[in-house]
Design a protein around this motif. Structure first.
Motif, PDB file in Angstrom:
ATOM      1  N   CYS A  74      -0.733   3.826  13.974  1.00 13.99           N
ATOM      2  CA  CYS A  74      -1.603   4.193  13.041  1.00 13.99           C
ATOM      3  C   CYS A  74      -2.156   2.808  12.494  1.00 13.99           C
TER       4      CYS A  74
ATOM      5  N   PRO B  94      -5.178   0.477   9.859  1.00  9.43           N
ATOM      6  CA  PRO B  94      -5.675   0.650   8.526  1.00  9.43           C
ATOM      7  C   PRO B  94      -6.771   1.711   8.298  1.00  9.43           C
ATOM      8  N   THR B  95      -6.813   2.092   6.861  1.00  7.91           N
ATOM      9  CA  THR B  95      -8.166   2.831   6.467  1.00  7.91           C
ATOM     10  C   THR B  95      -8.850   1.815   5.985  1.00  7.91           C
TER      11      THR B  95
ATOM     12  N   ALA C 281      -5.872  -4.589   3.184  1.00  8.74           N
ATOM     13  CA  ALA C 281      -4.463  -4.085   3.007  1.00  8.74           C
ATOM     14  C   ALA C 281      -3.760  -4.584   2.092  1.00  8.74           C
ATOM     15  N   HIS C 282      -2.688  -3.783   1.772  1.00 10.83           N
ATOM     16  CA  HIS C 282      -1.704  -4.462   0.827  1.00 10.83           C
ATOM     17  C   HIS C 282      -0.253  -4.875   1.688  1.00 10.83           C
TER      18      HIS C 282
ATOM     19  N   ASN D 283       1.475  -2.226   3.517  1.00 11.89           N
ATOM     20  CA  ASN D 283       1.022  -1.744   4.988  1.00 11.89           C
ATOM     21  C   ASN D 283       1.278  -3.029   6.087  1.00 11.89           C
TER      22      ASN D 283
ATOM     23  N   THR E 104       4.618  -2.712   7.658  1.00 11.44           N
ATOM     24  CA  THR E 104       4.449  -1.858   8.732  1.00 11.44           C
ATOM     25  C   THR E 104       3.872  -2.597  10.030  1.00 11.44           C
ATOM     26  N   PHE E 105       2.966  -3.207   9.741  1.00 12.43           N
ATOM     27  CA  PHE E 105       2.064  -3.748  10.868  1.00 12.43           C
ATOM     28  C   PHE E 105       2.955  -5.018  11.445  1.00 12.43           C
TER      29      PHE E 105
ATOM     30  N   GLY F  42       4.607   3.936  12.704  1.00 10.27           N
ATOM     31  CA  GLY F  42       3.625   3.804  11.581  1.00 10.27           C
ATOM     32  C   GLY F  42       4.692   3.595  10.401  1.00 10.27           C
ATOM     33  N   GLY F  43       4.155   3.947   9.389  1.00 13.20           N
ATOM     34  CA  GLY F  43       5.002   3.940   7.957  1.00 13.20           C
ATOM     35  C   GLY F  43       5.679   5.179   7.773  1.00 13.20           C
TER      36      GLY F  43
ATOM     37  N   HIS G   6       9.609   2.192   3.332  1.00 11.96           N
ATOM     38  CA  HIS G   6       8.489   1.965   2.244  1.00 11.96           C
ATOM     39  C   HIS G   6       9.178   0.491   1.614  1.00 11.96           C
TER      40      HIS G   6
ATOM     41  N   THR H 125      -2.389  -7.511  -2.575  1.00 15.89           N
ATOM     42  CA  THR H 125      -2.918  -7.629  -1.028  1.00 15.89           C
ATOM     43  C   THR H 125      -2.267  -8.958  -0.501  1.00 15.89           C
TER      44      THR H 125
END
Ligand SMILES: [Zn+2]
Length: 441
Positions: A4, A6-7, A12-13, A16, A19-20, A202-203, A235, A252
């Motif tokens: 999944c 980013p929105t 992105a922080h 995020n 996870t990536f 994903g997270g 997290h 970020t």
């Protein structure tokens, strides 16, 4: 593998990126083990947040999200995250999404109310199998894309247009409106990877409701298992507290780079904890990570600059084999990156000791370099080094040839090479650390 993405409504922080980067390590390690990987990462460019943010700024949705898509790819490069094979965008897959909604209606899993279409979670017997959240709240609907664990509800597949959406809508066979957020990942993963695929990551915050809803949508549509393996990164907290804008501990990648931190150090810090453990991000930890990453890169440079003595050092061979074995064992244990990094630094310490003795051959150095590079294909924490130019390669070859001549006490050849280099404007200096070269100014 579906991850999944980013929105794209903001930068992105670092949570995020934790996870990536975990997904990047997974991807790289699968390749390291000889698997071929097809990775899909979606870009959410239409949902509650993107619509709201673009409307607030008074610009078109696409124009708004494009800015953050561009920033996202710049951040990926800065963090040395390999590119996935596909980055599908929700707005470019409306057709696939509405087809999925229709199928769910036909199969009896979805119903329409006041122009919107909802998923009926009471119809899907497997609802809750990933998250353990029970589907008890039958017949209660939720329209928002994000909602809590205590609210297992019928969720919106397709949202009918309302004034808050402004210009954002599509005229489709399931009505005028826009997709619910959960829909895109089912539609796009199945389009690019098939109805059943191997890995979805994903997270942990996505387990419920997002991934639970993805399973419900996909399996109710196809009658087949959706995903073989789910992997979730824990997290990231900051200085022991949940990261939030109101606490002033929200960062970020750009914030950290602005503070003078190197992305390599940030990457190192983010892989230094196991992905299934919570990671406490602290500035003290980031300073330490900077030092450690520097030490590793210095070792890399030392190998590259090592002058060759002729004595083979079998201990270096043993140490490189040991590193590869320990690295492999650690990563095979559910991607145990802390153990893999420990193995790497043990090897760096021990090989450094061997280099201090001054006894090693060109092959020993090559073997140590190759091993380090191999491990780094997974970890990605060595700073990319500029490839030597043709001129540099030529110079180095001549220097090696001159060294060999000197060892043979063939002074004529050695002098001839020195003159040849001088004609190219290259000055040689014999130093206690070996021969150095520079360009004559
Ligand atoms: Zn998703």
């Amino acid at each position: 593998m579906y991850t999944c993405g980013p929105t794209i409504y903001d930068y992105a922080h670092i949570g995020n990126f934790r996870t990536f980067i975990f997904e990047d390590i997974l991807r790289r390690y699968l390749k390291f083990k000889g698997y071929s990987v097809t990775q899909v990462m979606n870009l959410t460019d239409v949902d509650d947040r993107t619509v709201k943010a673009s409307r607030k700024e008074g610009i078109k949705l696409r124009e708004y999200t494009e800015r953050y898509a561009k920033a996202f790819f710049e951040d990926l490069d800065a963090l040395n995250i390999e590119r996935a094979e596909y980055y599908p965008r929700a707005t470019e897959h409306i057709k696939e999404m509405t087809a999925l909604v229709k199928k769910l209606i036909d199969n009896g899993y979805a119903y329409e109310t006041a122009g919107s279409t909802y998923y009926d979670i009471s119809k899907f017997t497997g609802y809750g199998k990933l998250s353990g959240v029970a589907a008890s709240q039958q017949g209660i609907r939720v329209t928002a894309d994000e909602y809590g664990k205590d609210e297992a509800r019928d969720f919106a597949l397709w949202k009918t247009w309302d004034e808050d959406d402004g210009e954002v809508f599509w005229e489709t066979e399931v009505g005028k409106g826009r997709p619910g957020w959960h829909l895109e990942c089912s539609a796009m993963s199945m389009k690019y990877l098939g109805e059943t695929f191997d890995i979805h990551a994903g997270g942990v915050d996505l387990i419920f409701p997002h991934h639970e809803n993805e399973i419900a949508q996909s399996e109710a549509a196809t009658g087949k298992p959706f995903v073989k393996y789910w992997l979730h990164a824990e997290h990231l907290i900051v200085e022991g507290r949940k990261m939030s804008k109101s606490l002033g501990n929200f960062y970020t990648l750009r914030d950290l780079i602005q503070k003078g931190y190197d992305p390599t150090a940030i990457r190192y810090l983010l892989i230094s904890a196991h992905y299934r453990d919570q990671l406490n991000f602290t500035f003290k930890g980031l300073d330490q990570a900077s030092n450690t990453a520097t030490r590793l890169n210095e070792f890399h440079t030392r190998l590259q600059e090592a002058q060759n003595s002729t004595t083979h050092n079998p201990t270096i061979t043993t140490l490189t084999h040991k590193l590869l074995k320990n690295f492999d064992e650690a990563m095979d244990q559910d991607l145990n990156t802390p153990a893999a990094l420990a193995a790497l630094f043990e090897a760096v310490r021990d090989i450094n000791k061997e280099l201090d003795t001054g006894k090693y051959s060109r092959q020993d150095i090559q073997q140590a370099t190759d091993t380090l590079n191999k491990v780094n294909t997974v970890l990605g924490i060595l700073k990319p080094q500029a490839k030597p130019t043709t001129l540099e390669q030529e110079i180095l070859q001549l220097i090696h040839a001159r060294e060999d001549a000197r060892k043979r006490k063939d002074w004529t050849t050695a002098d001839k090479i020195r003159t040849q280099l001088q004609q190219k404007g290259i000055i040689l200096e014999d130093t206690p650390q070996g021969v150095k070269w520079r360009i004559k100014r």
